[in-house]
Enzyme design. Structure first.
Site, PDB file in Angstrom:
ATOM      1  N   ASP A   1      25.221  27.160  13.145  1.00  0.00           N
ATOM      2  CA  ASP A   1      24.299  28.169  14.355  1.00  0.00           C
ATOM      3  C   ASP A   1      23.138  27.252  14.586  1.00  0.00           C
ATOM      4  O   ASP A   1      23.488  25.745  13.815  1.00  0.00           O
ATOM      5  CB  ASP A   1      23.278  28.956  13.150  1.00  0.00           C
ATOM      6  CG  ASP A   1      22.570  29.661  14.144  1.00  0.00           C
ATOM      7  OD1 ASP A   1      22.798  30.779  14.774  1.00  0.00           O
ATOM      8  OD2 ASP A   1      21.109  29.254  15.171  1.00  0.00           O
TER       9      ASP A   1
ATOM     10  N   ASP B   1      25.188  23.335  17.921  1.00  0.00           N
ATOM     11  CA  ASP B   1      25.546  23.841  19.155  1.00  0.00           C
ATOM     12  C   ASP B   1      26.969  24.369  18.707  1.00  0.00           C
ATOM     13  O   ASP B   1      27.941  23.621  18.283  1.00  0.00           O
ATOM     14  CB  ASP B   1      25.915  23.206  20.599  1.00  0.00           C
ATOM     15  CG  ASP B   1      26.176  24.053  21.755  1.00  0.00           C
ATOM     16  OD1 ASP B   1      25.413  25.471  21.781  1.00  0.00           O
ATOM     17  OD2 ASP B   1      27.143  23.906  22.589  1.00  0.00           O
TER      18      ASP B   1
ATOM     19  N   HIS C   1      27.355  45.136  11.408  1.00  0.00           N
ATOM     20  CA  HIS C   1      28.222  43.697  10.881  1.00  0.00           C
ATOM     21  C   HIS C   1      29.038  44.682  10.113  1.00  0.00           C
ATOM     22  O   HIS C   1      30.693  43.629  10.149  1.00  0.00           O
ATOM     23  CB  HIS C   1      27.298  42.691  10.090  1.00  0.00           C
ATOM     24  CG  HIS C   1      26.405  42.631  11.050  1.00  0.00           C
ATOM     25  ND1 HIS C   1      24.858  42.664  10.366  1.00  0.00           N
ATOM     26  CD2 HIS C   1      26.126  41.009  10.963  1.00  0.00           C
ATOM     27  CE1 HIS C   1      23.982  42.172  11.138  1.00  0.00           C
ATOM     28  NE2 HIS C   1      24.834  41.343  11.620  1.00  0.00           N
TER      29      HIS C   1
ATOM     30  N   ASP D   1      21.551  34.510  10.710  1.00  0.00           N
ATOM     31  CA  ASP D   1      20.974  35.430   9.542  1.00  0.00           C
ATOM     32  C   ASP D   1      21.889  36.052   8.781  1.00  0.00           C
ATOM     33  O   ASP D   1      20.599  36.521   7.688  1.00  0.00           O
ATOM     34  CB  ASP D   1      20.645  37.268  10.083  1.00  0.00           C
ATOM     35  CG  ASP D   1      21.683  37.407  11.185  1.00  0.00           C
ATOM     36  OD1 ASP D   1      23.031  37.247  10.742  1.00  0.00           O
ATOM     37  OD2 ASP D   1      21.335  37.633  12.008  1.00  0.00           O
TER      38      ASP D   1
ATOM     39  N   GLN E   1      14.148  28.297  20.626  1.00  0.00           N
ATOM     40  CA  GLN E   1      13.763  29.657  20.351  1.00  0.00           C
ATOM     41  C   GLN E   1      12.491  30.551  19.859  1.00  0.00           C
ATOM     42  O   GLN E   1      12.379  29.130  18.903  1.00  0.00           O
ATOM     43  CB  GLN E   1      14.859  30.499  20.057  1.00  0.00           C
ATOM     44  CG  GLN E   1      15.483  30.363  18.220  1.00  0.00           C
ATOM     45  CD  GLN E   1      16.829  31.255  18.069  1.00  0.00           C
ATOM     46  OE1 GLN E   1      17.008  31.563  19.361  1.00  0.00           O
ATOM     47  NE2 GLN E   1      17.361  30.643  17.157  1.00  0.00           N
TER      48      GLN E   1
ATOM     49  N   ASP F   1      29.379  36.088  16.706  1.00  0.00           N
ATOM     50  CA  ASP F   1      27.984  36.282  16.696  1.00  0.00           C
ATOM     51  C   ASP F   1      26.346  36.079  16.942  1.00  0.00           C
ATOM     52  O   ASP F   1      25.883  35.341  16.810  1.00  0.00           O
ATOM     53  CB  ASP F   1      27.935  36.460  14.483  1.00  0.00           C
ATOM     54  CG  ASP F   1      26.588  37.535  14.757  1.00  0.00           C
ATOM     55  OD1 ASP F   1      26.468  38.447  15.587  1.00  0.00           O
ATOM     56  OD2 ASP F   1      26.221  38.043  13.333  1.00  0.00           O
TER      57      ASP F   1
HETATM   58  N1  SAM Z   1      23.521  39.858  16.252  1.00  0.00           N
HETATM   59  C1  SAM Z   1      23.600  39.965  16.905  1.00  0.00           C
HETATM   60  C2  SAM Z   1      22.961  40.237  18.125  1.00  0.00           C
HETATM   61  O1  SAM Z   1      22.520  41.218  18.235  1.00  0.00           O
HETATM   62  O2  SAM Z   1      23.190  39.398  19.926  1.00  0.00           O
HETATM   63  C3  SAM Z   1      23.337  38.106  17.288  1.00  0.00           C
HETATM   64  C4  SAM Z   1      23.064  37.542  16.648  1.00  0.00           C
HETATM   65  S1  SAM Z   1      22.477  36.587  15.284  1.00  0.00           S
HETATM   66  C5  SAM Z   1      20.647  36.404  14.394  1.00  0.00           C
HETATM   67  C6  SAM Z   1      22.792  34.848  16.904  1.00  0.00           C
HETATM   68  C7  SAM Z   1      22.472  33.658  16.384  1.00  0.00           C
HETATM   69  O3  SAM Z   1      23.051  32.735  17.719  1.00  0.00           O
HETATM   70  C8  SAM Z   1      20.819  32.782  16.094  1.00  0.00           C
HETATM   71  O4  SAM Z   1      20.710  32.959  15.120  1.00  0.00           O
HETATM   72  C9  SAM Z   1      21.073  31.799  17.032  1.00  0.00           C
HETATM   73  O5  SAM Z   1      20.242  30.693  16.424  1.00  0.00           O
HETATM   74  C10 SAM Z   1      22.487  31.807  17.394  1.00  0.00           C
HETATM   75  N2  SAM Z   1      22.541  30.808  18.462  1.00  0.00           N
HETATM   76  C11 SAM Z   1      21.881  30.891  20.155  1.00  0.00           C
HETATM   77  N3  SAM Z   1      22.861  29.548  20.329  1.00  0.00           N
HETATM   78  C12 SAM Z   1      23.660  29.148  20.370  1.00  0.00           C
HETATM   79  C13 SAM Z   1      24.115  27.936  20.012  1.00  0.00           C
HETATM   80  N4  SAM Z   1      24.569  27.869  21.602  1.00  0.00           N
HETATM   81  N5  SAM Z   1      25.317  27.972  19.267  1.00  0.00           N
HETATM   82  C14 SAM Z   1      25.278  28.366  18.218  1.00  0.00           C
HETATM   83  N6  SAM Z   1      24.622  29.377  17.924  1.00  0.00           N
HETATM   84  C15 SAM Z   1      23.624  29.811  18.751  1.00  0.00           C
END
Ligand code: SAM
Length: 513
Positions: A314, A348, A270, A294, A240, A366
């Site tokens: 993550d 993943d 949160h 985060d 990303q 999340d």
């Molecule tokens: N609070 C959030 C929102 O508003 O959408 C979500 C926050 S959090 C930072 C989302 C996290 O999900 C990111 O750090 C991203 O790297 C992770 N992420 C995305 N796809 C994912 C996957 N397939 N498996 C695990 N983590 C994933």
């Protein structure tokens, strides 16, 4: 001028050029598809439209090539034009989006131009090869080199080009490659090259090299326009685009240009994501968080005294590394990722849950919003079935579920997906749910869905002290939905149909486009 190069040298060059331009053409197509899925959403829809428009424009270009009288001259012009249009595609699209708020029109106009010019290349090269009298000319050889070039580009794009160059520089580098091909072709077929061509080539090359040298500055100007605040970090990972902005001590994280948190009001999101579930669960020793790179959800989890172990999964190692190691980012999660109770796994979420045999007391999802099918699968019945298998008998699952106001059907589709997820403890039944929502100023009215094997007792969660928003009263209020957000018909989200993506995009489009 020096003597004319031999037909053999020209033939070898034209085959090498075929390879290089095949690479550049596919890279432009992938850049267009990536920019459109970042800025227009739904990657599958955008990728398939971009591929369709690009291929049909190539067909048009191949057909139009018959009107070009002098093949080598036409080929060199096509390369100069491709160098400019393809090379400046990513910068032009980002600036169009930032300044005009419009990306679809310029994107398709540039894509068609690049497709038409790319479609001319092979027919023109074939004509040049024939005209220079290559003795054993075979059209198949040209096609083979072209397809091998496309393979090289499609492998290099996600693995090398995006992580190392980013979209802006990649576009300009491949523009320079087309101009290099143009320059060498003009030189090796110099008896056909006009002064105008040399002049156009020199100007295009100068502008492209200048833009490439200033690419970092270009990126930061485009990002300042896009994000309004100062961009303190901007990185493209294989997964990303990460951007962190700051203004007057207020930090915001964007992933693929979608906001993930604003330090000003993230506590509301949160606290509501974490504490109702941990406060209602009878045991909180072993917690799983999927996403949440985060560290903010982890910070809230660690406020519960009974927590012994937190596993955070993550996808993107760079996100968790930044939020563990960059002092100003780690301060936001109060150093949660350095707590000995926390284990970070970069994988993943689906793969992790499918292969894990551990049982958790609370599972927190999340994850980014389900704006494309790669994310929507993490809100599907099949995924929730796997998640439920990893839950202890009295455990709780909670997910962020988007805005019940802006994307009402998407929110209720997530809720219905849980109620249709097989309940391993009550065969023939689904999971019990508790939907709730809160106002988060930077996101809007934001919803969550909690799910469990047995209906949850209507009691106030045990809350840690000194929360900034959540109290027994705000918890009661959170469970009440107004007329414009209350339950409506919405299909279950399934990995075959991905109904959720359509609900999500339609809802947000209705409000904000
Ligand atoms: N609070 C959030 C929102 O508003 O959408 C979500 C926050 S959090 C930072 C989302 C996290 O999900 C990111 O750090 C991203 O790297 C992770 N992420 C995305 N796809 C994912 C996957 N397939 N498996 C695990 N983590 C994933």
């Amino acid at each position: 001028m020096s003597e004319t190069p031999s037909p053999r040298l020209r033939e070898v060059w034209l085959l090498a050029a075929t390879f290089l331009i095949a690479v550049a053409g596919l890279i432009y197509e992938l850049i267009a598809a990536t920019v459109s899925s970042y800025l227009l959403g739904d990657s599958v829809r955008q990728f398939s439209i971009v591929i369709g428009v690009f291929l049909s424009s190539m067909g048009l270009g191949a057909w139009l090539s018959r009107y070009i009288e002098e093949a080598i001259r036409g080929f060199s012009w096509a390369q100069i034009a491709l160098g400019v249009v393809g090379g400046f595609m990513a910068p032009a699209l980002f600036f169009a989006y930032a300044w005009l708020g419009e990306v679809a029109m310029p994107l398709y106009a540039m894509l068609i131009a690049v497709g038409v010019l790319s479609g001319m290349e092979i027919p023109l090269i074939a004509r040049v090869l024939k005209s220079i009298g290559v003795p054993d000319f075979r059209f198949e050889n040209v096609l083979t080199v072209d397809y091998v070039g496309a393979l090289a580009a499609s492998l290099a794009f996600p693995l090398l080009i995006i992580p190392h160059l980013g979209l802006m520089s990649a576009s300009l580098v491949f523009g320079c490659l087309n101009l290099l091909v143009a320059g060498l072709s003009l030189y090796l077929f110099r008896e056909f090259a006009s002064r105008t061509q040399w002049a156009a080539w020199a100007v295009a090359l100068l502008c492209s090299v200048a833009a490439l040298i200033g690419a970092e500055r270009l990126v930061s100007v485009a990002e300042t326009q896009l994000f309004e605040d100062d961009v303190i970090l901007s990185e493209t990972t294989p997964y990303q685009q990460i951007t962190v902005t700051q203004f007057r001590g207020r930090t915001r994280l964007f992933l693929d240009y979608s906001i993930q948190f604003d330090s000003m009001d993230e506590y509301r999101y949160h606290e509501m994501l974490v504490h109702p579930a941990l406060g209602l669960a009878p045991r909180v020793a072993n917690i799983l968080i999927l996403g949440g790179g985060d560290g903010m959800a982890t910070r809230e989890v660690l406020r519960h005294a009974g927590v012994e172990h937190v596993t955070l999964v993550d996808l993107d190692p760079r996100v968790t590394e930044l939020f563990r190691e960059r002092p100003e980012l780690a301060a936001l999660n109060k150093g949660a990722f350095s707590d000995p109770r926390v284990t970070i796994i970069n994988r993943d979420g689906w793969q992790f849950i499918e292969n894990s045999d551990e049982t958790f007391d609370v599972i927190i999802l999340d994850l980014p919003d389900p704006k494309n099918i790669a994310l929507s699968k993490l809100y599907s019945r099949q995924f929730y079935t796997l998640v439920a298998e990893r839950l202890s008998a009295t455990g709780l699952i909670v997910t962020q579920a988007g805005s019940p106001l802006f994307a009402r059907q998407a929110f209720w589709s997530i809720a219905h997906t849980f109620t249709e997820t097989r309940n391993p403890l009550a065969p023939g039944e689904g999971l019990s749910i508790l939907p709730y929502h809160v106002y988060v100023p930077s996101f809007g009215d934001w919803g969550f869905v909690m799910a469990s094997f047995a209906p949850l007792a209507p009691r106030t969660p045990d809350l840690p002290e000194d929360l900034s928003y959540l109290t027994a009263q705000t918890w009661q209020k959170a469970q009440v939905f107004g007329t414009d957000t209350q339950e409506i018909a919405a299909e279950v989200n399934d990995i075959q149909s991905h109904a959720l993506v359509g609900y999500y995009l339609d809802g947000w489009d209705r409000w904000f486009r």
